[in-house]
Design an enzyme around this catalytic site. Sequence first.
Site, PDB file in Angstrom:
ATOM      1  N   TYR A  25       0.907  -1.493   0.057  1.00  0.00           N
ATOM      2  CA  TYR A  25      -0.159   0.032  -0.091  1.00  0.00           C
ATOM      3  C   TYR A  25       1.006   1.180  -0.258  1.00  0.00           C
ATOM      4  O   TYR A  25       0.562   2.238   0.571  1.00  0.00           O
ATOM      5  CB  TYR A  25      -0.939  -0.147   1.261  1.00  0.00           C
ATOM      6  CG  TYR A  25      -1.972   0.833   1.006  1.00  0.00           C
ATOM      7  CD1 TYR A  25      -3.000   0.866   0.063  1.00  0.00           C
ATOM      8  CD2 TYR A  25      -2.072   2.072   1.851  1.00  0.00           C
ATOM      9  CE1 TYR A  25      -3.934   1.530   0.140  1.00  0.00           C
ATOM     10  CE2 TYR A  25      -3.270   3.040   1.731  1.00  0.00           C
ATOM     11  CZ  TYR A  25      -4.110   2.755   0.749  1.00  0.00           C
ATOM     12  OH  TYR A  25      -5.368   3.509   0.756  1.00  0.00           O
ATOM     13  N   SER A  27       3.100   3.746  -2.969  1.00  0.00           N
ATOM     14  CA  SER A  27       2.602   4.826  -3.768  1.00  0.00           C
ATOM     15  C   SER A  27       2.028   4.132  -5.120  1.00  0.00           C
ATOM     16  O   SER A  27       0.986   4.654  -5.190  1.00  0.00           O
ATOM     17  CB  SER A  27       4.166   5.294  -4.599  1.00  0.00           C
ATOM     18  OG  SER A  27       3.849   6.046  -5.768  1.00  0.00           O
ATOM     19  N   THR A  84      13.016  -5.781  -4.399  1.00  0.00           N
ATOM     20  CA  THR A  84      13.872  -6.784  -3.611  1.00  0.00           C
ATOM     21  C   THR A  84      13.074  -7.482  -2.460  1.00  0.00           C
ATOM     22  O   THR A  84      13.532  -8.417  -1.966  1.00  0.00           O
ATOM     23  CB  THR A  84      14.742  -6.030  -3.017  1.00  0.00           C
ATOM     24  OG1 THR A  84      14.509  -4.726  -2.133  1.00  0.00           O
ATOM     25  CG2 THR A  84      16.014  -5.349  -4.275  1.00  0.00           C
ATOM     26  N   HIS A 108       5.887  -4.240 -12.477  1.00  0.00           N
ATOM     27  CA  HIS A 108       7.580  -4.028 -13.106  1.00  0.00           C
ATOM     28  C   HIS A 108       7.955  -5.373 -13.368  1.00  0.00           C
ATOM     29  O   HIS A 108       7.693  -6.371 -12.552  1.00  0.00           O
ATOM     30  CB  HIS A 108       8.351  -3.121 -12.091  1.00  0.00           C
ATOM     31  CG  HIS A 108       9.788  -2.826 -12.438  1.00  0.00           C
ATOM     32  ND1 HIS A 108      10.195  -2.910 -13.867  1.00  0.00           N
ATOM     33  CD2 HIS A 108      10.907  -3.050 -11.993  1.00  0.00           C
ATOM     34  CE1 HIS A 108      11.201  -2.801 -13.790  1.00  0.00           C
ATOM     35  NE2 HIS A 108      12.012  -2.680 -12.660  1.00  0.00           N
ATOM     36  N   GLY A 134       2.534   6.655  -8.175  1.00  0.00           N
ATOM     37  CA  GLY A 134       1.494   6.412  -7.877  1.00  0.00           C
ATOM     38  C   GLY A 134       0.487   7.698  -7.706  1.00  0.00           C
ATOM     39  O   GLY A 134      -0.774   7.500  -7.885  1.00  0.00           O
TER      40      GLY A 134
END
Length: 337
Positions: A25, A27, A84, A108, A134
């Site tokens: 939760y 951007s 990551t 992504h 975002g």
Amino acid sequence: MAKIFYDKDADLSRIKGKKVAIVGYGSQGHAHALNLKESGVDVTVALQPGSKSRAKAEAAGLKVADVASAARDCDVIMILAPDTAQPAIYRESIAPHLTEGKTLMFAHGFNIRYGTIDPPKGVDVTMVAPKGPGHRVRETYQEGGGVPALVAVYRDASGNALANALAYASAIGAGRAGVLETSFQEETETDLFGEQAVLCGGVSALVKAGFETLVEAGYQPEVAYFECLHELKLIVDLMYRGGLRYMRHSISDTAEYGDYVSGPRVVSPAVKQEMHNILDEIRDGSFAKRWIKENETSARPQFQAMRTREHDHPIEQVGAKLREMMPFLDPVRDPGE
């Protein structure tokens, strides 16, 4: 020519008929969750235990659950946690519940491109990647517009993966602006290159180098700041609206002439060759390996050392004081703190 889809090409019923989990939760996460909800989609925000974002999501009227429960109960799982952090979240909380017929989504392609996440064969794997932060995804949606996005299919187990991804893209507002078809590989490699060589790394280094050159030559740091950083927004806004041609049309002839004769001296063939080297490291996985290794410990020593060094650069000290004089800019004083 690239293939571009719009709202007319999407069937919203495809996503309205499914339960969607938004993992994270931040951007992008808050924008996707709220836009989907307001488009009539059944959304659950999936968060790790103890997440500080739980209260924010609940205050926004969203359902919240732990990641494992959401992955078990939902048909579509969109992972919007940091790159990551995704592999561990996937292994521990999503993979055990990723049954045949479900859809795993990304904004992504990093973890699919570099093989740190390997979904099972019976699952659709798609991507909808808005080309903007975002807060703009959210703002433009509320204004009746949208941020363009990229769409890609890595695995089409259902035979409807693209159609379902387009429905998702439309539900977050991207179909209003245009959704360009790509691949996970192309999105990942061009995104990383753009960030490193131009948008973040290239621009930051250019701004600092210009500032340092003027200050070292004896000019006032405040004047150097205005010339090398403050006015950059004015130029980029012109490019954003009409490309390089409109920017050059809008500036003085002197500035335009300086653009033509000096730009190629700054971004010389040697600089362009270095860009090729950067792209090679992205394509062969060298950059990804370095970044993944850096994140193997929570301390991230090299990253944190670079962050501290850049935080203390003179341009940041001068800029902070000047921005205080311009409250109409709504200056950010201590980002990240």
